[in-house]
Scaffold this motif. Structure first.
Motif, PDB file in Angstrom:
ATOM      1  N   THR A  47       0.850  -1.196   0.000  1.00  0.00           N
ATOM      2  CA  THR A  47       0.000   0.000   0.000  1.00  0.00           C
ATOM      3  C   THR A  47       0.882   1.242   0.000  1.00  0.00           C
ATOM      4  N   ALA A  48       0.265   2.367  -0.322  1.00  0.00           N
ATOM      5  CA  ALA A  48       1.001   3.631  -0.286  1.00  0.00           C
ATOM      6  C   ALA A  48       1.573   3.893   1.094  1.00  0.00           C
ATOM      7  N   GLY A  49       0.811   3.521   2.132  1.00  0.00           N
ATOM      8  CA  GLY A  49       1.278   3.740   3.498  1.00  0.00           C
ATOM      9  C   GLY A  49       2.518   2.941   3.844  1.00  0.00           C
ATOM     10  N   GLU A  50       2.736   1.824   3.156  1.00  0.00           N
ATOM     11  CA  GLU A  50       3.924   1.006   3.395  1.00  0.00           C
ATOM     12  C   GLU A  50       5.134   1.474   2.589  1.00  0.00           C
ATOM     13  N   LEU A  51       4.912   2.383   1.651  1.00  0.00           N
ATOM     14  CA  LEU A  51       5.985   2.781   0.738  1.00  0.00           C
ATOM     15  C   LEU A  51       6.409   4.238   0.875  1.00  0.00           C
ATOM     16  N   PHE A  52       5.452   5.125   1.056  1.00  0.00           N
ATOM     17  CA  PHE A  52       5.732   6.552   0.983  1.00  0.00           C
ATOM     18  C   PHE A  52       5.715   7.193   2.363  1.00  0.00           C
ATOM     19  N   ASN A  53       6.449   8.307   2.473  1.00  0.00           N
ATOM     20  CA  ASN A  53       6.288   9.112   3.679  1.00  0.00           C
ATOM     21  C   ASN A  53       4.933   9.809   3.612  1.00  0.00           C
ATOM     22  N   ILE A  54       4.500  10.343   4.726  1.00  0.00           N
ATOM     23  CA  ILE A  54       3.148  10.896   4.813  1.00  0.00           C
ATOM     24  C   ILE A  54       2.959  12.070   3.865  1.00  0.00           C
ATOM     25  N   SER A  55       3.980  12.908   3.735  1.00  0.00           N
ATOM     26  CA  SER A  55       3.827  14.090   2.882  1.00  0.00           C
ATOM     27  C   SER A  55       3.631  13.696   1.426  1.00  0.00           C
ATOM     28  N   THR A  56       4.333  12.654   0.959  1.00  0.00           N
ATOM     29  CA  THR A  56       4.158  12.215  -0.420  1.00  0.00           C
ATOM     30  C   THR A  56       2.777  11.608  -0.618  1.00  0.00           C
ATOM     31  N   GLN A  57       2.309  10.813   0.336  1.00  0.00           N
ATOM     32  CA  GLN A  57       0.969  10.238   0.232  1.00  0.00           C
ATOM     33  C   GLN A  57      -0.081  11.328   0.099  1.00  0.00           C
ATOM     34  N   ALA A  58       0.041  12.363   0.917  1.00  0.00           N
ATOM     35  CA  ALA A  58      -0.946  13.438   0.920  1.00  0.00           C
ATOM     36  C   ALA A  58      -0.856  14.310  -0.318  1.00  0.00           C
ATOM     37  N   ASP A  59       0.262  14.208  -1.039  1.00  0.00           N
ATOM     38  CA  ASP A  59       0.491  15.097  -2.178  1.00  0.00           C
ATOM     39  C   ASP A  59      -0.160  14.602  -3.468  1.00  0.00           C
ATOM     40  N   PHE A  60      -0.562  13.343  -3.539  1.00  0.00           N
ATOM     41  CA  PHE A  60      -1.251  12.861  -4.739  1.00  0.00           C
ATOM     42  C   PHE A  60      -2.574  13.616  -4.910  1.00  0.00           C
ATOM     43  N   ILE A  61      -2.851  14.061  -6.127  1.00  0.00           N
ATOM     44  CA  ILE A  61      -4.129  14.713  -6.395  1.00  0.00           C
ATOM     45  C   ILE A  61      -5.249  13.746  -6.051  1.00  0.00           C
ATOM     46  N   ARG A  62      -6.190  14.222  -5.284  1.00  0.00           N
ATOM     47  CA  ARG A  62      -7.187  13.349  -4.650  1.00  0.00           C
ATOM     48  C   ARG A  62      -7.963  12.516  -5.657  1.00  0.00           C
ATOM     49  N   SER A  63      -8.380  13.118  -6.772  1.00  0.00           N
ATOM     50  CA  SER A  63      -9.175  12.378  -7.745  1.00  0.00           C
ATOM     51  C   SER A  63      -8.408  11.188  -8.295  1.00  0.00           C
ATOM     52  N   PHE A  64      -7.093  11.355  -8.508  1.00  0.00           N
ATOM     53  CA  PHE A  64      -6.284  10.265  -9.036  1.00  0.00           C
ATOM     54  C   PHE A  64      -5.989   9.229  -7.944  1.00  0.00           C
ATOM     55  N   ALA A  65      -5.759   9.694  -6.721  1.00  0.00           N
ATOM     56  CA  ALA A  65      -5.539   8.755  -5.621  1.00  0.00           C
ATOM     57  C   ALA A  65      -6.786   7.911  -5.370  1.00  0.00           C
ATOM     58  N   ASP A  66      -7.960   8.526  -5.435  1.00  0.00           N
ATOM     59  CA  ASP A  66      -9.201   7.772  -5.251  1.00  0.00           C
ATOM     60  C   ASP A  66      -9.340   6.689  -6.314  1.00  0.00           C
ATOM     61  N   ALA A  67      -8.969   7.024  -7.553  1.00  0.00           N
ATOM     62  CA  ALA A  67      -9.080   6.042  -8.633  1.00  0.00           C
ATOM     63  C   ALA A  67      -8.143   4.865  -8.430  1.00  0.00           C
ATOM     64  N   GLY A  68      -7.026   5.084  -7.754  1.00  0.00           N
ATOM     65  CA  GLY A  68      -6.056   4.020  -7.515  1.00  0.00           C
ATOM     66  C   GLY A  68      -6.280   3.253  -6.227  1.00  0.00           C
ATOM     67  N   THR A  69      -7.402   3.511  -5.558  1.00  0.00           N
ATOM     68  CA  THR A  69      -7.672   2.927  -4.246  1.00  0.00           C
ATOM     69  C   THR A  69      -8.573   1.702  -4.349  1.00  0.00           C
ATOM     70  N   VAL A  70      -8.185   0.628  -3.691  1.00  0.00           N
ATOM     71  CA  VAL A  70      -8.966  -0.604  -3.615  1.00  0.00           C
ATOM     72  C   VAL A  70      -9.147  -0.949  -2.141  1.00  0.00           C
ATOM     73  N   ASP A  71     -10.383  -1.158  -1.739  1.00  0.00           N
ATOM     74  CA  ASP A  71     -10.673  -1.479  -0.330  1.00  0.00           C
ATOM     75  C   ASP A  71      -9.998  -0.490   0.616  1.00  0.00           C
ATOM     76  N   ARG A  72     -10.112   0.778   0.281  1.00  0.00           N
ATOM     77  CA  ARG A  72      -9.634   1.901   1.095  1.00  0.00           C
ATOM     78  C   ARG A  72      -8.121   2.000   1.210  1.00  0.00           C
ATOM     79  N   GLU A  73      -7.416   1.275   0.362  1.00  0.00           N
ATOM     80  CA  GLU A  73      -5.952   1.361   0.348  1.00  0.00           C
ATOM     81  C   GLU A  73      -5.491   1.767  -1.050  1.00  0.00           C
ATOM     82  N   LEU A  74      -4.529   2.672  -1.098  1.00  0.00           N
ATOM     83  CA  LEU A  74      -3.981   3.113  -2.367  1.00  0.00           C
ATOM     84  C   LEU A  74      -2.928   2.122  -2.835  1.00  0.00           C
ATOM     85  N   TYR A  75      -3.252   1.391  -3.916  1.00  0.00           N
ATOM     86  CA  TYR A  75      -2.348   0.399  -4.497  1.00  0.00           C
ATOM     87  C   TYR A  75      -1.815   0.835  -5.866  1.00  0.00           C
TER      88      TYR A  75
END
Length: 425
Positions: free
Chosen positions: A116-144
């Motif tokens: 998941t994004a949480g296992e790979l990125f620091n918090i600032s990078t996770q939060a920096d993804f544009i929300r619409s694109f991050a939502d599209a990449g999310t499965v079962d509430r995790e960004l994969y």
């Protein structure tokens, strides 16, 4: 398959990607690494077309190695039209790469094969993804699925043809679009509106019109094609554009690449297109402009979003190394340099702001401004590839003479239901 290759070649010929990595060496943090080797699987493109993503990856990796000398990277290139099948075969054989590019990520996320994004990125990078694109990449509430080579389209039009047809501004409603198309037809334009419902990317054209009518492919709980807004959209296309010969002779066969080429020749007056078309139009010295795609009764609907995706597999246990590489790719100047070109828009807020602050990047600004509102097809559902195939095969029939939008949309709901059942079997 040949169509997909042709499309990608066209994009690369017109994009000028080679300069997009000029600032890559500025990002990342120093790290000795672990001595591990990352296996990275990416799509390749024909070297003969001039600008090559293969060249860009080489620059990315060279810059990363300077910051992380203890992590080696083995890059494997696969032809773009084979990347999804190659990755699926590698997974089935138990030979997952560490990082892969693909159009498909949901099944791997659901099967717990991905970090998941949480296992790979620091918090600032996770939060920096544009929300619409991050939502599209999310499965079962995790960004994969991490967005990569992002885009969002607008309505392009030929200014000279509009001038000759005495059409003033870009159409701001469907009635205005039809009126503009009629005026273009009256001066002999072959295809006043380029309705791209051919099998290359019919889902994108169809979704743009459905969103503009207040519909879409899904509701809050899943697929939902047979809705009144979707019926209205396809019915309007059938009766107001196609029946009047305002969308060419065979919109159900018009692919995106062919439409772009016809637009550059002056055979299409207006069409939905991505920012990559700007480079080709500039080279062709074509007088063009673009505007938001209009909502049915006026206003600006949400644009569609498109992206390839990167993902990181767990099998080899290289979480730290995958995180270092991806964090480097998406952080700071790396993301700005990688996303600031006519072929790929930035997918982070920081990179978007950086490109938005550069006067030289002014042509991209309207596209970047659309990114937060982008709406996606359900790419984060396991069944989407099968459903996408049904849309490409069937949706064009709805707008033909005697076409039945209700029947076609019902058939898409049926196909989606079958795909969902197959995905859970």
């Amino acid at each position: 398959m040949a169509t997909a290759v042709r499309r990608r070649r066209f994009l690369l010929q017109t994009a000028g990607l080679a300069g997009a990595t000029a600032g890559l060496g500025l990002a990342g943090c120093d790290s000795a690494g672990s001595g591990a080797t990352l296996d990275v699987l990416v799509a390749s493109y024909d070297k003969s077309v001039g600008a090559s993503l293969g060249d860009q990856w080489d620059k990315v990796i060279a810059a990363f190695r300077k910051k992380h000398p203890g992590i080696k990277v083995k890059l494997e290139r696969v032809p773009f039209n084979k990347i999804d099948k190659t990755l699926a075969r590698r997974v089935e054989e138990g030979r997952e790469p560490d990082i892969a590019q693909s159009n498909i990520f949901a099944p791997y996320g659901e099967d717990d094969r991905l970090y998941t994004a949480g296992e790979l990125f620091n918090i600032s990078t996770q939060a920096d993804f544009i929300r619409s694109f991050a939502d599209a990449g999310t499965v079962d509430r995790e960004l994969y699925g991490f967005p990569f080579l992002a885009s969002t389209p607008r309505l392009f039009y030929n200014k000279e043809l509009f001038r000759r047809a005495r059409v003033g501004d870009a159409p701001a409603s469907w009635d205005e679009l039809r009126a503009a198309a009629e005026a273009l037809k009256a001066i002999g334009v072959k295809t006043p509106y380029g309705l791209q419902l051919g099998p290359e990317a019919a889902e994108d054209e169809a979704l743009s019109w459905m969103l503009a009518a207040g519909g879409g492919f899904t509701d809050l709980v899943g697929y939902d094609f047979e809705t009144q807004p979707n019926i209205d959209a396809l019915t309007w296309l059938r009766d107001e554009l196609v029946a009047g010969k305002l969308a060419g002779t065979a919109p159900e066969r018009l692919d995106r690449t062919e439409a772009y080429e016809q637009f550059l020749r002056g055979d299409i007056g207006m069409m939905i297109a991505h920012p990559v078309l700007m480079g080709a139009a500039d080279q062709a010295r074509l007088p063009y402009a673009h505007a938001p795609f209009p909502a049915k009764d006026g206003g600006t609907p949400a644009p569609i979003g498109l992206s390839d995706w990167l993902m990181a597999f767990k099998r080899n246990g290289h979480r730290k190394e995958c995180g270092a590489f991806l964090d480097f790719l998406y952080s700071g100047q790396s993301a700005a340099a990688y996303g600031g070109s006519q072929s790929a828009l930035p997918v982070t807020y920081t990179a978007s702001d950086a490109v938005r602050d550069e006067p030289a990047q002014r042509p991209l600004w309207p596209f970047i401004d659309q990114l937060p509102q982008a709406r996606f097809a359900p790419v984060n559902m396991r069944s989407w590839p099968d459903v996408r195939g049904a849309i490409r095969r069937d949706v064009g029939r709805a707008v033909l003479d005697k076409g039945d939008p209700v029947s076609v949309l019902k058939s898409l709901d049926d196909a989606a239901a079958k795909a969902e059942v197959a995905g859970t079997a």
